[in-house]
Write a protein that holds these residues in place. Sequence first.
Motif, PDB file in Angstrom:
ATOM      1  N   THR A 155      53.241  46.260  44.483  1.00 35.94           N
ATOM      2  CA  THR A 155      53.264  47.702  44.755  1.00 35.94           C
ATOM      3  C   THR A 155      52.497  48.083  46.014  1.00 35.94           C
ATOM      4  N   GLY A 156      51.665  47.174  46.528  1.00 40.33           N
ATOM      5  CA  GLY A 156      50.809  47.504  47.657  1.00 40.33           C
ATOM      6  C   GLY A 156      49.420  47.935  47.239  1.00 40.33           C
ATOM      7  N   VAL A 157      49.209  48.159  45.946  1.00 36.63           N
ATOM      8  CA  VAL A 157      47.883  48.501  45.425  1.00 36.63           C
ATOM      9  C   VAL A 157      47.154  47.212  45.083  1.00 36.63           C
ATOM     10  N   SER A 158      45.956  47.048  45.621  1.00 40.11           N
ATOM     11  CA  SER A 158      45.198  45.827  45.350  1.00 40.11           C
ATOM     12  C   SER A 158      44.227  46.044  44.196  1.00 40.11           C
ATOM     13  N   VAL A 159      44.028  44.982  43.423  1.00 44.35           N
ATOM     14  CA  VAL A 159      43.118  44.994  42.284  1.00 44.35           C
ATOM     15  C   VAL A 159      41.961  44.065  42.616  1.00 44.35           C
ATOM     16  N   VAL A 160      40.754  44.599  42.617  1.00 48.80           N
ATOM     17  CA  VAL A 160      39.563  43.825  42.981  1.00 48.80           C
ATOM     18  C   VAL A 160      38.602  43.827  41.801  1.00 48.80           C
ATOM     19  N   ARG A 161      38.170  42.653  41.371  1.00 52.91           N
ATOM     20  CA  ARG A 161      37.200  42.556  40.278  1.00 52.91           C
ATOM     21  C   ARG A 161      35.806  42.396  40.874  1.00 52.91           C
ATOM     22  N   GLU A 162      34.876  43.239  40.446  1.00 55.49           N
ATOM     23  CA  GLU A 162      33.495  43.215  40.928  1.00 55.49           C
ATOM     24  C   GLU A 162      32.558  43.210  39.728  1.00 55.49           C
ATOM     25  N   GLY A 163      32.209  42.021  39.247  1.00 53.77           N
ATOM     26  CA  GLY A 163      31.402  41.933  38.032  1.00 53.77           C
ATOM     27  C   GLY A 163      32.199  42.459  36.851  1.00 53.77           C
ATOM     28  N   ASP A 164      31.657  43.439  36.144  1.00 53.62           N
ATOM     29  CA  ASP A 164      32.370  44.051  35.027  1.00 53.62           C
ATOM     30  C   ASP A 164      33.221  45.236  35.467  1.00 53.62           C
ATOM     31  N   ASN A 165      33.220  45.555  36.745  1.00 49.52           N
ATOM     32  CA  ASN A 165      33.973  46.700  37.260  1.00 49.52           C
ATOM     33  C   ASN A 165      35.293  46.247  37.881  1.00 49.52           C
ATOM     34  N   ILE A 166      36.272  47.147  37.859  1.00 48.87           N
ATOM     35  CA  ILE A 166      37.564  46.894  38.477  1.00 48.87           C
ATOM     36  C   ILE A 166      37.802  47.983  39.521  1.00 48.87           C
ATOM     37  N   LEU A 175      40.628  49.584  42.188  1.00 46.43           N
ATOM     38  CA  LEU A 175      42.000  49.655  42.656  1.00 46.43           C
ATOM     39  C   LEU A 175      42.007  50.354  44.008  1.00 46.43           C
ATOM     40  N   VAL A 176      42.613  49.725  45.004  1.00 44.00           N
ATOM     41  CA  VAL A 176      42.679  50.297  46.345  1.00 44.00           C
ATOM     42  C   VAL A 176      44.118  50.735  46.611  1.00 44.00           C
ATOM     43  N   MET A 177      44.292  52.052  46.801  1.00 39.56           N
ATOM     44  CA  MET A 177      45.617  52.632  47.018  1.00 39.56           C
ATOM     45  C   MET A 177      45.727  53.086  48.464  1.00 39.56           C
ATOM     46  N   PRO A 178      46.462  52.361  49.311  1.00 41.41           N
ATOM     47  CA  PRO A 178      46.583  52.738  50.722  1.00 41.41           C
ATOM     48  C   PRO A 178      47.228  54.112  50.881  1.00 41.41           C
ATOM     49  N   GLY A 179      46.726  54.878  51.837  1.00 42.40           N
ATOM     50  CA  GLY A 179      47.219  56.233  52.040  1.00 42.40           C
ATOM     51  C   GLY A 179      48.682  56.303  52.415  1.00 42.40           C
ATOM     52  N   ASN A 180      49.194  55.273  53.119  1.00 35.87           N
ATOM     53  CA  ASN A 180      50.584  55.339  53.581  1.00 35.87           C
ATOM     54  C   ASN A 180      51.593  55.232  52.453  1.00 35.87           C
ATOM     55  N   ILE A 181      51.190  54.702  51.295  1.00 38.36           N
ATOM     56  CA  ILE A 181      52.106  54.645  50.159  1.00 38.36           C
ATOM     57  C   ILE A 181      51.777  55.700  49.120  1.00 38.36           C
ATOM     58  N   THR A 182      50.664  56.411  49.310  1.00 43.13           N
ATOM     59  CA  THR A 182      50.211  57.365  48.311  1.00 43.13           C
ATOM     60  C   THR A 182      50.535  58.810  48.697  1.00 43.13           C
ATOM     61  N   PHE A 183      50.361  59.140  49.998  1.00 39.31           N
ATOM     62  CA  PHE A 183      50.515  60.519  50.458  1.00 39.31           C
ATOM     63  C   PHE A 183      51.363  60.595  51.721  1.00 39.31           C
ATOM     64  N   GLN A 184      51.953  61.762  51.924  1.00 39.26           N
ATOM     65  CA  GLN A 184      52.569  62.053  53.206  1.00 39.26           C
ATOM     66  C   GLN A 184      51.459  62.217  54.243  1.00 39.26           C
ATOM     67  N   THR A 185      51.786  62.050  55.515  1.00 36.83           N
ATOM     68  CA  THR A 185      50.795  62.165  56.579  1.00 36.83           C
ATOM     69  C   THR A 185      50.115  63.532  56.553  1.00 36.83           C
ATOM     70  N   ASP A 186      48.770  63.514  56.624  1.00 31.33           N
ATOM     71  CA  ASP A 186      47.969  64.733  56.696  1.00 31.33           C
ATOM     72  C   ASP A 186      48.209  65.660  55.509  1.00 31.33           C
ATOM     73  N   SER A 187      48.456  65.084  54.344  1.00 30.84           N
ATOM     74  CA  SER A 187      48.752  65.877  53.152  1.00 30.84           C
ATOM     75  C   SER A 187      48.029  65.283  51.953  1.00 30.84           C
ATOM     76  N   TYR A 188      47.791  66.132  50.953  1.00 30.86           N
ATOM     77  CA  TYR A 188      47.218  65.624  49.713  1.00 30.86           C
ATOM     78  C   TYR A 188      48.229  65.697  48.568  1.00 30.86           C
ATOM     79  N   ASN A 189      49.501  65.919  48.921  1.00 32.60           N
ATOM     80  CA  ASN A 189      50.571  65.881  47.925  1.00 32.60           C
ATOM     81  C   ASN A 189      51.035  64.448  47.739  1.00 32.60           C
ATOM     82  N   LEU A 190      51.063  63.997  46.500  1.00 32.71           N
ATOM     83  CA  LEU A 190      51.472  62.629  46.209  1.00 32.71           C
ATOM     84  C   LEU A 190      52.928  62.399  46.569  1.00 32.71           C
TER      85      LEU A 190
END
Length: 213
Positions: A87-98, A100-115
């Motif tokens: 999907t382009g979303v990366s999953v990173v494990r840090e100790g007991d924490n998880i 998720l990194v969601m890149p802006g180019n697949i999450t939002f339109q440019t200069d927008s906060y609409n999904l």
Amino acid sequence: MRAPLIITLASAALISACTTNPYTGEQQTSKAAVYGASAAAVCALVGAIDSGKHARNAALGCGIVGAGVGAYMDVQEAKLREQLQGTGVSVVREGDNIRLVMPGNITFQTDSYNLRSDFYPVLNSVGEVLAKYGDTTIRVSGHTDNTGSRQYNQTLSERRAGSVADYLVTREVLRSRLLVQGQSFDQPIADNGTAAGRAQNRRVELYVLPNAV
């Protein structure tokens, strides 16, 4: 007699830590079991000051607690990796924490906060896992590049994080579990001096944090 008992308990826990990675087929050490083994060893040493019975109880009890939290997060990590593969979303494990990194180019339109509508299925998958494993707190952090003023980017980062959080609520993730924050351009992960770097910095991160036990 107490030292061999401690060693045996810790060794048994470490042996049980070996599992097969479902994605690579390789043998690996389970983080959950390692944490449990460490807890068992420490608590056994404390208990050994008193009696053999107390030492055994300390080792077993702390081992269960240590493995419990890690195992709970292990299962969620595996589910998230399965759901988010490709999907382009990366999953990173840090100790007991998880994380998720969601890149802006697949999450939002440019200069927008609409999904983006084509990102809904990805968030549906994330929400399904988070709703099922409710004993966690989720910190949603918005990040931008350094184009524009700090205030503009602060507001944009907050609104983008809020959009992701609001959508997760529609997927039955309790709002009381969600902490929303905007980081503006204060936490870059790449060089803002290049277009590629700025693209990486525009992102939303979800931190899945186990509740205190």
